[in-house]
Scaffold this motif. Structure first.
Motif, short mmCIF file in Angstrom:
data_model
loop_
_atom_site.label_atom_id
_atom_site.label_comp_id
_atom_site.label_asym_id
_atom_site.label_seq_id
_atom_site.Cartn_x
_atom_site.Cartn_y
_atom_site.Cartn_z
N TYR A 1 0.84 -1.20 0.00
CA TYR A 1 0.00 0.00 0.00
C TYR A 1 0.87 1.25 0.00
CZ TYR A 1 -3.26 3.62 1.47
OH TYR A 1 -3.98 4.78 1.54
N TYR A 2 1.84 1.32 0.89
CA TYR A 2 2.67 2.51 1.03
C TYR A 2 3.54 2.74 -0.20
CZ TYR A 2 1.34 1.41 5.82
OH TYR A 2 0.62 1.09 6.95
N LEU A 3 4.20 1.68 -0.64
CA LEU A 3 5.12 1.82 -1.77
C LEU A 3 4.38 2.13 -3.07
CD1 LEU A 3 7.47 -1.16 -0.88
CD2 LEU A 3 7.90 1.28 -0.51
N PHE B 1 -6.51 6.29 -6.22
CA PHE B 1 -5.57 5.21 -5.94
C PHE B 1 -6.36 3.95 -5.59
CE2 PHE B 1 -2.69 3.14 -2.70
CZ PHE B 1 -1.77 2.66 -3.63
N PRO B 2 -6.15 2.84 -6.28
CA PRO B 2 -7.06 1.70 -6.15
C PRO B 2 -6.94 0.93 -4.84
CG PRO B 2 -5.27 1.18 -7.67
CD PRO B 2 -5.15 2.64 -7.36
N LYS B 3 -5.78 0.96 -4.19
CA LYS B 3 -5.62 0.19 -2.97
C LYS B 3 -6.26 0.92 -1.78
CE LYS B 3 -1.53 -2.60 -3.95
NZ LYS B 3 -2.24 -3.87 -3.75
N VAL B 4 -6.79 0.15 -0.85
CA VAL B 4 -7.39 0.69 0.37
C VAL B 4 -6.75 -0.02 1.57
CG1 VAL B 4 -9.49 0.95 1.72
CG2 VAL B 4 -9.56 1.24 -0.77
N GLN B 5 -6.25 0.77 2.48
CA GLN B 5 -5.70 0.20 3.72
C GLN B 5 -5.94 1.21 4.84
OE1 GLN B 5 -2.07 -2.31 3.90
NE2 GLN B 5 -1.18 -0.60 5.04
N SER C 1 -4.09 9.20 2.55
CA SER C 1 -3.63 10.32 3.37
C SER C 1 -2.24 10.00 3.92
CB SER C 1 -4.59 10.56 4.53
OG SER C 1 -5.89 10.88 4.07
N HIS C 2 -1.44 11.03 4.13
CA HIS C 2 -0.09 10.84 4.66
C HIS C 2 -0.14 10.48 6.13
CE1 HIS C 2 3.95 11.85 6.11
NE2 HIS C 2 4.36 11.79 4.86
N CYS C 3 -0.93 11.20 6.91
CA CYS C 3 -1.19 10.94 8.33
C CYS C 3 -0.02 11.22 9.26
CB CYS C 3 -1.67 9.49 8.55
SG CYS C 3 -3.20 9.09 7.68
N ASP C 4 1.07 11.78 8.73
CA ASP C 4 2.24 12.05 9.57
C ASP C 4 3.07 13.19 8.97
OD1 ASP C 4 4.02 11.60 11.74
OD2 ASP C 4 5.28 10.29 10.51
N LEU C 5 2.39 14.21 8.43
CA LEU C 5 3.10 15.24 7.66
C LEU C 5 3.66 16.31 8.60
CD1 LEU C 5 3.83 15.68 4.72
CD2 LEU C 5 1.92 17.28 4.56
N GLY D 1 9.43 18.40 -1.45
CA GLY D 1 8.55 17.24 -1.48
C GLY D 1 8.21 16.72 -0.10
N PHE D 2 7.29 15.75 -0.09
CA PHE D 2 6.85 15.05 1.12
C PHE D 2 7.49 13.66 1.12
CE2 PHE D 2 2.37 17.19 0.77
CZ PHE D 2 2.93 18.42 1.07
N PHE D 3 7.88 13.19 2.31
CA PHE D 3 8.43 11.83 2.37
C PHE D 3 7.95 11.13 3.64
CE2 PHE D 3 11.53 14.49 4.47
CZ PHE D 3 12.07 13.72 5.49
N ASP D 4 8.45 9.92 3.87
CA ASP D 4 8.10 9.06 5.01
C ASP D 4 6.60 8.79 5.04
OD1 ASP D 4 8.31 7.46 7.18
OD2 ASP D 4 9.08 8.98 8.56
N PHE D 5 6.15 8.00 4.10
CA PHE D 5 4.73 7.68 3.95
C PHE D 5 4.33 6.42 4.73
CE2 PHE D 5 4.86 10.78 0.69
CZ PHE D 5 3.55 11.14 0.39
N TYR D 6 5.14 5.96 5.66
CA TYR D 6 4.90 4.66 6.26
C TYR D 6 3.92 4.68 7.43
CZ TYR D 6 8.68 3.76 3.08
OH TYR D 6 9.44 3.69 1.94
N PHE D 7 3.26 5.82 7.65
CA PHE D 7 2.07 5.88 8.50
C PHE D 7 0.83 6.20 7.66
CE2 PHE D 7 5.04 6.87 12.08
CZ PHE D 7 4.68 5.79 12.88
N ALA D 8 0.97 6.22 6.36
CA ALA D 8 -0.14 6.59 5.48
C ALA D 8 -1.28 5.58 5.59
CB ALA D 8 0.33 6.69 4.03
N GLY D 9 -2.45 6.00 5.14
CA GLY D 9 -3.59 5.10 5.13
C GLY D 9 -4.78 5.77 4.49
#
Length: 325
Positions: free
Chosen positions: A68-70, A139-143, A195-199, A221-229
């Protein structure tokens, strides 16, 4: 970012050169800061030029959760949003394994963090956040956001015993208020999507221009998307506001920067009436989320190189401030 699993150049150099088309691995350096994954700057040389990447070993997220994140980052990059792009290996894969941990390599964005942002920085962040939301709408994936209500409900009992009576009452009463909010019709009506959820400020880069004048900075740019959802876009905006727009007392809002953020965001995606009405409660939700996670990291820490847990009191004070709005 942090280092829980040490990594040396010899651990990856042959793998990089055989499996990727990014050149010869020159150097790997652990990245200080953050609290979730093991992160490294990776420098390579290709065609006589130096290239920079970020290599991450995921310490908590599983190989099933990570696509999902990648793939979200790849989707956003393809839509023109300035985010790290995952690097494919020669088989077209973007998720790997190093030392028994899931791993990924992404491009390194230009610029540096502005930890004391001005209104122009907040405006650029607000505008790009709205563009990111719209770009991720299909974006087709949902998590689900893995650090949302269900995680709060599971984690609060683990940390509340470490608090004094006043803190415990604040934590449990706010959790109860948010449970009611999250199950309300007004919450259900809020638009949502990736959503990024940690910006936070340290997850955004600005590229200084030739003058080195911060007022001329351009968003890198924005990075560290590993709390996204998949979450309410208003929550993403509230998380951002609670970090970017603080007054000198580090808990109340500074009006100029808050207005710059919100006006720039709404110039791209105006808030709905339901979002406007839900804004005070969502600011509280965003503060609660990070107070809980900082309590968890502070009182139930993991061993790591280069890790310093954040002070939980910071978001306790922000929550108290938001409850007065």
């Amino acid at each position: 970012m942090a280092v829980f699993t040490p990594l040396e150049l010899g651990d990856i150099s042959q793998w990089i050169e055989q499996d990727f088309d990014i050149g010869q691995a020159l150097e790997i350096r652990g990245i200080h800061g953050g609290i979730e994954n093991s992160n490294f700057f990776l420098d390579t040389s290709r065609d006589g030029q130096k290239h920079e990447y970020v290599l991450t070993l995921f310490e908590r997220l599983t190989a099933e959760q990570l696509p999902y994140y990648l793939e979200l980052m790849r989707h956003l990059a393809n839509q023109g949003i300035p985010v790290p792009r995952p690097i494919e290996n020669n088989q077209g894969l973007i998720l790997f394994e190093i030392k028994g941990k899931p791993a990924a390599i992404v491009t390194k964005l230009p610029g540096l963090s502005r930890l004391e942002p001005a209104a122009n920085h907040c405006a650029q962040v607000g505008e790009m956040l709205a563009k990111m939301h719209l770009a991720g709408a299909h974006f087709p994936k949902v998590q689900a956001n893995l650090r949302s209500l269900s995680w709060w409900q599971k984690t609060v009992p683990q940390v509340v015993g470490h608090l004094d009576v006043t803190q415990a009452q604040l934590l449990t009463s706010e959790l109860y208020a948010q449970e009611n909010f999250f199950h309300s019709e007004s919450y259900a009506a809020l638009p949502q999507g990736a959503s990024h959820c940690d910006l936070f400020r340290d997850n955004v880069l600005f590229d200084p221009q030739a003058s080195h004048d911060p007022s001329q900075d351009q968003l890198g740019g924005f990075f560290d998307f590993y709390f996204a959802g998949t979450d309410k876009w208003l929550f993403d905006l509230a998380v951002t506001a609670n970090d970017w727009c603080l007054a000198d007392n580090k808990q109340d809002f500074e009006p100029t920067r808050l207005n710059a953020l919100l006006e720039a965001y709404q110039s791209v995606r105006p808030l709905t009436k339901d979002e406007q009405a839900s804004w005070p409660m969502m600011l509280r939700a965003a503060a609660l989320r990070f107070w809980i996670s900082r309590l968890w990291d502070f009182y139930l820490p993991r061993d790591a190189h280069m890790l310093t847990p954040h002070d939980p009191k910071h978001f306790e004070r922000i929550l108290e401030s938001r409850r007065t709005l």
